[in-house]
Design a protein around this motif. Structure first.
Motif, mmCIF file in Angstrom:
data_model
loop_
_atom_site.group_PDB
_atom_site.id
_atom_site.type_symbol
_atom_site.label_atom_id
_atom_site.label_comp_id
_atom_site.label_asym_id
_atom_site.label_seq_id
_atom_site.Cartn_x
_atom_site.Cartn_y
_atom_site.Cartn_z
ATOM 1 N N ASN A 152 0.804 -1.218 0.000
ATOM 2 C CA ASN A 152 0.000 0.000 0.000
ATOM 3 C C ASN A 152 0.842 1.275 0.000
ATOM 4 O OD1 ASN A 152 0.930 -0.212 2.643
ATOM 5 N ND2 ASN A 152 -0.855 0.802 3.489
ATOM 6 N N LEU A 153 2.151 1.177 0.217
ATOM 7 C CA LEU A 153 2.982 2.365 0.232
ATOM 8 C C LEU A 153 3.429 2.776 -1.170
ATOM 9 C CD1 LEU A 153 5.200 1.799 3.407
ATOM 10 C CD2 LEU A 153 3.158 3.221 3.155
ATOM 11 N N MET A 154 3.768 1.798 -1.995
ATOM 12 C CA MET A 154 4.215 2.127 -3.351
ATOM 13 C C MET A 154 3.115 2.787 -4.184
ATOM 14 S SD MET A 154 7.344 1.720 -3.448
ATOM 15 C CE MET A 154 7.500 2.160 -5.178
ATOM 16 N N PRO A 155 1.853 2.321 -4.105
ATOM 17 C CA PRO A 155 0.801 3.035 -4.840
ATOM 18 C C PRO A 155 0.682 4.499 -4.419
ATOM 19 C CG PRO A 155 0.009 0.876 -4.213
ATOM 20 C CD PRO A 155 1.332 1.054 -3.543
ATOM 21 N N ALA B 245 -0.168 10.500 -19.112
ATOM 22 C CA ALA B 245 0.663 10.404 -17.912
ATOM 23 C C ALA B 245 0.275 9.180 -17.084
ATOM 24 C CB ALA B 245 0.519 11.674 -17.078
ATOM 25 N N ALA B 246 -1.029 8.873 -17.011
ATOM 26 C CA ALA B 246 -1.487 7.724 -16.232
ATOM 27 C C ALA B 246 -0.994 6.412 -16.839
ATOM 28 C CB ALA B 246 -3.017 7.730 -16.148
ATOM 29 N N LEU B 247 -1.002 6.320 -18.165
ATOM 30 C CA LEU B 247 -0.506 5.105 -18.818
ATOM 31 C C LEU B 247 0.971 4.885 -18.513
ATOM 32 C CD1 LEU B 247 -2.238 5.363 -22.320
ATOM 33 C CD2 LEU B 247 -2.859 3.850 -20.437
ATOM 34 N N LEU B 248 1.716 5.953 -18.419
ATOM 35 C CA LEU B 248 3.150 5.840 -18.141
ATOM 36 C C LEU B 248 3.415 5.520 -16.672
ATOM 37 C CD1 LEU B 248 6.119 6.137 -18.995
ATOM 38 C CD2 LEU B 248 5.916 8.593 -18.532
ATOM 39 N N ILE B 249 2.894 6.326 -15.770
ATOM 40 C CA ILE B 249 3.189 6.164 -14.345
ATOM 41 C C ILE B 249 2.556 4.900 -13.772
ATOM 42 C CG2 ILE B 249 2.908 7.184 -12.059
ATOM 43 C CD1 ILE B 249 4.926 8.645 -13.760
ATOM 44 N N ASN B 250 1.292 4.664 -14.095
ATOM 45 C CA ASN B 250 0.567 3.559 -13.459
ATOM 46 C C ASN B 250 1.015 2.188 -13.939
ATOM 47 O OD1 ASN B 250 -0.913 5.456 -12.081
ATOM 48 N ND2 ASN B 250 -2.665 5.378 -13.460
ATOM 49 N N ASN B 251 1.655 2.128 -15.107
ATOM 50 C CA ASN B 251 2.088 0.828 -15.621
ATOM 51 C C ASN B 251 3.535 0.503 -15.286
ATOM 52 O OD1 ASN B 251 -0.215 -0.390 -16.998
ATOM 53 N ND2 ASN B 251 -0.125 1.383 -18.357
ATOM 54 N N PHE C 21 -9.834 18.950 -12.630
ATOM 55 C CA PHE C 21 -8.729 18.037 -12.944
ATOM 56 C C PHE C 21 -8.024 17.568 -11.673
ATOM 57 C CE2 PHE C 21 -8.633 19.732 -17.410
ATOM 58 C CZ PHE C 21 -8.904 18.515 -18.011
ATOM 59 N N GLY C 22 -8.124 18.343 -10.595
ATOM 60 C CA GLY C 22 -7.521 17.907 -9.337
ATOM 61 C C GLY C 22 -8.166 16.632 -8.822
ATOM 62 N N ALA C 23 -9.498 16.592 -8.831
ATOM 63 C CA ALA C 23 -10.212 15.388 -8.397
ATOM 64 C C ALA C 23 -9.985 14.241 -9.372
ATOM 65 C CB ALA C 23 -11.703 15.688 -8.271
ATOM 66 N N ALA C 24 -9.925 14.559 -10.667
ATOM 67 C CA ALA C 24 -9.690 13.513 -11.669
ATOM 68 C C ALA C 24 -8.326 12.865 -11.467
ATOM 69 C CB ALA C 24 -9.791 14.112 -13.072
ATOM 70 N N ALA C 25 -7.331 13.663 -11.089
ATOM 71 C CA ALA C 25 -5.986 13.124 -10.891
ATOM 72 C C ALA C 25 -5.948 12.118 -9.740
ATOM 73 C CB ALA C 25 -5.008 14.265 -10.631
ATOM 74 N N PHE D 35 1.537 10.086 -5.844
ATOM 75 C CA PHE D 35 2.114 11.413 -5.616
ATOM 76 C C PHE D 35 2.829 11.902 -6.865
ATOM 77 C CE2 PHE D 35 5.822 13.994 -4.560
ATOM 78 C CZ PHE D 35 5.240 15.026 -3.842
ATOM 79 N N LEU D 36 3.683 11.060 -7.429
ATOM 80 C CA LEU D 36 4.417 11.458 -8.638
ATOM 81 C C LEU D 36 3.460 11.700 -9.804
ATOM 82 C CD1 LEU D 36 7.592 9.166 -8.677
ATOM 83 C CD2 LEU D 36 7.390 11.553 -7.959
ATOM 84 N N GLY D 37 2.467 10.822 -9.945
ATOM 85 C CA GLY D 37 1.540 10.940 -11.062
ATOM 86 C C GLY D 37 0.697 12.195 -10.994
ATOM 87 N N VAL D 38 0.118 12.469 -9.823
ATOM 88 C CA VAL D 38 -0.716 13.662 -9.671
ATOM 89 C C VAL D 38 0.114 14.920 -9.900
ATOM 90 C CG1 VAL D 38 -2.083 15.018 -8.050
ATOM 91 C CG2 VAL D 38 -2.365 12.532 -8.139
#
Length: 302
Positions: free
Chosen positions: A47-50, A195-201, A87-91, A55-58
């Motif tokens: 749960n810490l890495m997500p 950005a989500a495709l890059l960071i989240n994967n 966009f803040g909530a979307a992030a 943080f980095l993604g947002v």
């Protein structure tokens, strides 16, 4: 039960036959990997890495949208702000709650665009009044409510989009932007998705699906209802007394087997069963569209 309690509408029943299945399994794996396709189940990341990646993604996504907005020449003449507040909530959804149906591309992009269209339309309608400043609060409520209804009907519910529709009417800056808000939201959503495709994967998987968790190659949904098999007392009594030699006669062994099966069915009548390929839910259990999509998402991950 009132008749309107039995009303149901599923837009995917009409849209899915025209939506092609995802092509990722036919794309080289090093490419499809970054679009959320996995050959094996992703490893657990704790749960810490997500939180770290969120943080980095947002931070990265919001900063990128703001930076790009400053360098788009057409934004200044249309009074476009550096970033729209929703966009803040979307992030938060797209970088932390990445397995939620509300964060998947269909919802994140289509929900925002539909909300922008509705918000701009309601705003233009209320601007026809000479007392706009006095009644714009009512227009904001109408825009948010209408956007919610449309998103629910189209299975594109994205909570930040409700804020987009509201701001399009009550925020003085976005009122000046007008219809130009639609391409602004589309650009911001596309940048955030990239950005989500890059960071989240990097260590996780995103998206879980692009259009629907259902298998688009199959005509039927993964979602199934377990129908109850209740019998009238009189009919049940008749069946317990079959006459030997009649067509309804069964042996003692067959009767015992049927009774055992009925007992097992009754035992699991209230269970929600998730198996690879389908989800079985008791008929009396009510689930929202988002809950159904989430169960189907879990089914696809097994």
């Amino acid at each position: 039960m009132p008749i309107h309690h039995r009303w149901n509408f599923n837009i995917d029943r009409f849209l899915n036959p025209f939506v092609p299945p995802p092509p990722w399994k036919y794309v080289p794996y090093p490419v499809s990997y970054w679009f959320g396709y996995r050959k094996t189940k992703p490893a657990d990341t704790g749960n810490l890495m997500p939180i770290f990646w969120a943080f980095l993604g947002v931070f990265g996504a919001i900063a990128m949208i703001e930076a790009v907005s400053k360098h788009v020449a057409s934004f200044a003449p249309h009074h476009v702000p550096n970033i729209v507040g929703s966009f803040g909530a979307a992030a938060v959804l797209e970088f932390y709650a990445i397995e939620s149906p509300l964060a998947q591309p269909r919802n994140a992009i289509m929900g925002q665009v539909l909300a922008a269209v509705i918000g701009c339309g309601v705003g233009k309608l209320f601007l026809l009044s000479d007392n706009f400043e006095e009644i714009k609060w009512l227009g904001g409520a109408l825009a948010c409510a209408s956007a919610t209804a449309v998103m629910a009907l189209t299975k594109t519910v994205h909570p930040p989009a409700g804020a987009t529709a509201l701001l399009a009417v009550v925020d003085s800056t976005l009122i000046q932007v007008g219809w130009f808000l639609i391409p602004v939201m589309l650009l911001g959503c596309t940048l955030m998705l990239g950005a989500a495709l890059l960071i989240n994967n990097l260590e996780r998987r995103f998206p879980v699906y692009w259009w629907t968790p259902e298998d688009l190659r199959q005509p039927n949904s993964l979602f199934r209802r377990r129908h109850s098999k209740k019998k009238a007392p009189e009919a049940a009594a008749d069946e317990t007394k079959p006459e030997e030699g009649s067509e309804r006669y069964v042996s003692d062994l067959e009767a015992a087997t049927d009774k055992e099966a009925e007992t097992e069915d009754a035992k699991h009548a209230a269970d929600i069963i998730i198996k690879p390929g389908h989800v079985i839910v008791p008929e009396h259990v009510y689930l929202t569209q988002e809950e159904q999509q989430y169960l189907e998402t879990l089914c696809k991950r097994l």
